[in-house]
Design an enzyme around this catalytic site. Sequence first.
Site, short mmCIF file in Angstrom:
data_model
loop_
_atom_site.label_atom_id
_atom_site.label_comp_id
_atom_site.label_asym_id
_atom_site.label_seq_id
_atom_site.Cartn_x
_atom_site.Cartn_y
_atom_site.Cartn_z
N LYS A 139 0.83 -1.20 0.00
CA LYS A 139 0.00 0.00 0.00
C LYS A 139 0.86 1.25 0.00
CE LYS A 139 -3.48 2.52 2.67
NZ LYS A 139 -4.50 2.46 3.75
N HIS A 270 -8.60 -32.65 -33.40
CA HIS A 270 -9.57 -31.62 -32.98
C HIS A 270 -10.46 -32.13 -31.86
CE1 HIS A 270 -8.14 -29.17 -36.26
NE2 HIS A 270 -8.38 -30.16 -37.10
#
Length: 508
Positions: A139, A270
């Site tokens: 912070k 696929h």
Amino acid sequence: MAAKKIQSALISVYYKDNLEPIIALLKAHGVKIYSTGGTQAFIEGQGAEVIPVEDLTGYPSIFGGRVKTLHPKVFGGILQRRDHDGDISQATEFDIPAIDLVIVDLYPFEETVASGAGEADIIEKIDIGGISLIRAAAKNFKDVTIIASKDQYGELEERLNNQDGATTLEDRRYFAAQAFQVSSNYDTHIFNYFNLNENIPALKISETKAKALRYGENPHQSARFYGNLDEVFDQLNGKELSYNNLVDVDAAVALIAEFKGETAFAILKHTNACGVALASSVKEAYQKAFAADTTSAFGGVLITNQNVDLAAAEEMHSLFFEVLIAPSFDEDTLKVLKGKKNRVLLKQKIQIGGTKQIKTLLNGIIEQDKDLQTETKADFKTVTKKSPTELEKDALVFAAKICKHTKSNTIILSNGDQLFSSGVGQTSRVDALLQAIEKAKAFGFDLKGAVMASDAFFPFPDCVEIASKEGISAVVQPGGSIKDQDSIDFCDKAGMSMVLTGVRHFKH
């Protein structure tokens, strides 16, 4: 950006690996070091002076180490704003020294859960002081540098070396972002542990390992893989896996897991199987899988659940394929298969776990349970006058397993140990069946006595009528149509057997 010299540091870490160069740099620049417990002893062992945090706070470590750094003099030293007159005045009033660098890490919560430890041990690995120090320092990144993981030691060392013991605001903002990534990941794993029982409807996902892929499904799409593939595979040869490779590999691993205790081989394109077979050897299983579709196998992903020996390797070596996955490979086998440098060889080390599937959709995310149900002969409900033979039941189980892992709408045609053909991803079940029949005939299969599996019910008897004309003798499907009886009646008339499972396996 202007550099800010580090003059004081708080160091309290669980992992001390590779911390030595940092200590040496801080010592060389005359940095005042505060520390606790084992970290203090480690730093002193490097020949650096340390001020115990207890001397700063006036309190010892209490409650078995649960409270060490939670004190205004520690957090005041981190959070005070160096350009704020009120903060400076209060720091002087309460004798709170400024702390410019915080190096802390967190107790190994995730690792403790993974180890199978009991709840008491797991709860003790929920870090309180460390997470608070990380958030406080991040912070106040304008004034404080935060290092929240040993993975960042090298980056800090580089900056301190290049900048004469100082960090820039840009550096501190970067390290703050890294710190919040560490803290949010930590909290995510803690929440997910508690939520195993509570089932709070909140989705928390955190993956800290990201790998950039060459591209996505197509070259104009960028892509990343989040996770640790090294836990699952040892890559023994070939180029880096692509996005499409990974999707196919995932499908292959899921399919082959259905065939426990059998020698199985599958070929996928696929995500759909174009060949699956069981046999007494990997070579024979490969030959049978390849025979199902010698065209689609080109450029496919191959997988087996058994060791790949030389005979199997020599048989498949002439085929161009992208990936081969197996639990192990003989040494002489690897010499053959590595003959093509781009061919990916993956040694699968673990089975894939997990019970959830997640997908982005519209402006949100959908989640569902994985389809982990696989029907056995015991789950079959015979609904025709004629019951399938035991051999036909075996074939129906085999076909249903493949059907479960094939894109809907799908029809699978097979015997008990070889996929003959599949109709994949069609907009109607009739189209799927016609596609499967045409494909089976194209590769020389006689469908007389074959079985048929469908991923969902037959709304009309047309599919069983078509199947009957080809000599297909037994059918497995979930049932559930209001017109089930029409298909059952036709099977009775044609002398076919049909079993229902009551379980649909759509795969979109």
